[in-house]
Design a protein around this motif. Sequence first.
Motif, PDB file in Angstrom:
ATOM      1  N   UNK A   1       0.842  -1.197   0.000  1.00  0.00           N
ATOM      2  CA  UNK A   1       0.000   0.000   0.000  1.00  0.00           C
ATOM      3  C   UNK A   1       0.878   1.247   0.000  1.00  0.00           C
ATOM      4  N   UNK A   2       0.375   2.309  -0.646  1.00  0.00           N
ATOM      5  CA  UNK A   2       0.960   3.641  -0.507  1.00  0.00           C
ATOM      6  C   UNK A   2       0.226   4.358   0.615  1.00  0.00           C
ATOM      7  N   UNK A   3       0.938   5.150   1.380  1.00  0.00           N
ATOM      8  CA  UNK A   3       0.366   5.788   2.566  1.00  0.00           C
ATOM      9  C   UNK A   3       0.420   7.299   2.441  1.00  0.00           C
ATOM     10  N   UNK A   4      -0.737   7.926   2.579  1.00  0.00           N
ATOM     11  CA  UNK A   4      -0.826   9.385   2.637  1.00  0.00           C
ATOM     12  C   UNK A   4      -1.140   9.760   4.077  1.00  0.00           C
ATOM     13  N   UNK A   5      -0.146  10.301   4.772  1.00  0.00           N
ATOM     14  CA  UNK A   5      -0.300  10.612   6.190  1.00  0.00           C
ATOM     15  C   UNK A   5      -1.138  11.875   6.370  1.00  0.00           C
ATOM     16  N   UNK A   6      -1.937  11.884   7.401  1.00  0.00           N
ATOM     17  CA  UNK A   6      -2.704  13.065   7.781  1.00  0.00           C
ATOM     18  C   UNK A   6      -2.634  13.236   9.287  1.00  0.00           C
ATOM     19  N   UNK A   7      -2.860  14.454   9.726  1.00  0.00           N
ATOM     20  CA  UNK A   7      -2.895  14.767  11.150  1.00  0.00           C
ATOM     21  C   UNK A   7      -4.174  15.533  11.432  1.00  0.00           C
TER      22      UNK A   7
ATOM     23  N   UNK B   1      -7.101  32.953  10.778  1.00  0.00           N
ATOM     24  CA  UNK B   1      -6.121  31.922  11.099  1.00  0.00           C
ATOM     25  C   UNK B   1      -6.605  31.065  12.258  1.00  0.00           C
ATOM     26  N   UNK B   2      -6.043  29.854  12.322  1.00  0.00           N
ATOM     27  CA  UNK B   2      -6.378  28.885  13.361  1.00  0.00           C
ATOM     28  C   UNK B   2      -5.082  28.318  13.909  1.00  0.00           C
ATOM     29  N   UNK B   3      -4.917  28.352  15.227  1.00  0.00           N
ATOM     30  CA  UNK B   3      -3.745  27.757  15.872  1.00  0.00           C
ATOM     31  C   UNK B   3      -4.043  26.291  16.176  1.00  0.00           C
ATOM     32  N   UNK B   4      -3.246  25.410  15.592  1.00  0.00           N
ATOM     33  CA  UNK B   4      -3.454  23.968  15.738  1.00  0.00           C
ATOM     34  C   UNK B   4      -2.302  23.374  16.554  1.00  0.00           C
ATOM     35  N   UNK B   5      -2.550  22.940  17.791  1.00  0.00           N
ATOM     36  CA  UNK B   5      -1.472  22.355  18.601  1.00  0.00           C
ATOM     37  C   UNK B   5      -1.078  20.967  18.094  1.00  0.00           C
ATOM     38  N   UNK B   6       0.222  20.765  17.862  1.00  0.00           N
ATOM     39  CA  UNK B   6       0.730  19.499  17.335  1.00  0.00           C
ATOM     40  C   UNK B   6       1.859  18.988  18.213  1.00  0.00           C
ATOM     41  N   UNK B   7       1.933  17.681  18.356  1.00  0.00           N
ATOM     42  CA  UNK B   7       3.055  17.059  19.062  1.00  0.00           C
ATOM     43  C   UNK B   7       4.259  16.957  18.126  1.00  0.00           C
ATOM     44  N   UNK B   8       5.394  16.578  18.698  1.00  0.00           N
ATOM     45  CA  UNK B   8       6.602  16.437  17.887  1.00  0.00           C
ATOM     46  C   UNK B   8       6.426  15.349  16.835  1.00  0.00           C
ATOM     47  N   UNK B   9       5.747  14.256  17.198  1.00  0.00           N
ATOM     48  CA  UNK B   9       5.502  13.173  16.240  1.00  0.00           C
ATOM     49  C   UNK B   9       4.623  13.651  15.096  1.00  0.00           C
ATOM     50  N   UNK B  10       3.602  14.449  15.414  1.00  0.00           N
ATOM     51  CA  UNK B  10       2.698  14.951  14.382  1.00  0.00           C
ATOM     52  C   UNK B  10       3.398  15.951  13.463  1.00  0.00           C
ATOM     53  N   UNK B  11       4.318  16.752  14.015  1.00  0.00           N
ATOM     54  CA  UNK B  11       5.099  17.654  13.164  1.00  0.00           C
ATOM     55  C   UNK B  11       5.899  16.866  12.132  1.00  0.00           C
TER      56      UNK B  11
END
Length: 422
Positions: A52-58, A218-228
Amino acid sequence: MKRIIMLILPVLVLAGLVVGGFVLMQALKPQPERAEEEPRGLSVFAEAAEIRDLSLTVKAQGEVKPKRQIVVAPQINGRISYVSPDFIDGGFIREGQVLVRLESEDYRLAIVRAQSGVASAEQRLAREEAEAELAQQDLEELGITETSPLARREPQLAEARASLDSAKAQLADAQLALNRTAVTAPFSGRVRERSADLGQYVGPGQSLGTIFATDVVEVSLPLSDEELGRVGLPLAFAESSTEKGPDVIFTANVAGQPRQWEGRIARTSAAINPQTRLVNAIAELKDPYGAGSDDGVPMAPGLFVNAEIEGRYIEGLVRVPRSALRGVDEVFIGDGPAGKLDIREVDVVYSDAEGAYVADGVEPGELAIISPIQAAFDGMTIQVVERMPDGELIQRTPRNKPDTDSEDEAALAAGDMDGVEQ
């Protein structure tokens, strides 16, 4: 004595016949055949791994905020004499539009006084220039070449020029104050609230209301280091003409209807939040009340939205069922023809409710076991049953005597896991 023998003899004959018959039956009884089949292994279900090809999303959430928002306030004192009909809660305003006007009579009088001061200063300067010219002529007629600046009236002339400059500055200040009686909008946008009205006396810096620009939200979206890392954003990111940010899909329910807007990550925050240890990714949506709206429905400030950020695209991964992943990095592989269990360590790139995507450790087509197995060990004897995408069950481990396992086969054909030995 003969009588006793006659009584006992029939009993002995009968006992002999019984014993002889039992011995004969045992001798003629067929011997049972010995089974040569090996002990049957644990029956397990498995599904085939696939490429499979994977398209990552957060996914993240945040509140919509205007990129530019200010408090409207005057720079001078005065009583409000005019309020624009557009300067109301929710009103649309244009750049340069007069929102509030203060009474200007006092400031017009100040201009008149300043103009009078300028005229006086100009008259004084003209007089000093004439006297300085006369003093220079007298000195030349007397043949005096070396004189003091005071005799040439240079200090008096400089003072008159300075007085004129001061008077002109006072006139400019009065004109500036008069111009400031009109409070104008510095940008096009909307009125969030109004806190002053006609006839109210206000002072410098006092709030008249709040307005915001409608060109960008604008929208501030909090992300973890893994999600970055999943979306491929560095810690200090700023969008440029050569490096575009990831696309973002915003969704929310507005008036009971699901709505969707398309934006982009423009930058990340300058520092990590010390309380949450997360980094804010700032997503922007241009022209939310126009071209960026969803069928005329804007993504208005204050709206709480869900965001799906487009991440990295990875080709050539192997997908196994999520239930096949044991712990953090182990997958049980069933060797169908051999009926053996193979425990593999895998490199998991990403996992979700649908499956686990691995870069190494499993080959496409291998059978990943999804049944629970207690006390599993490498090389364990198992009976592998493959579950096909359409739900069909196929026995992959051959059996020596299928007639002895008819009950299990019936359970497998019906798809009943309780009918199979677990």
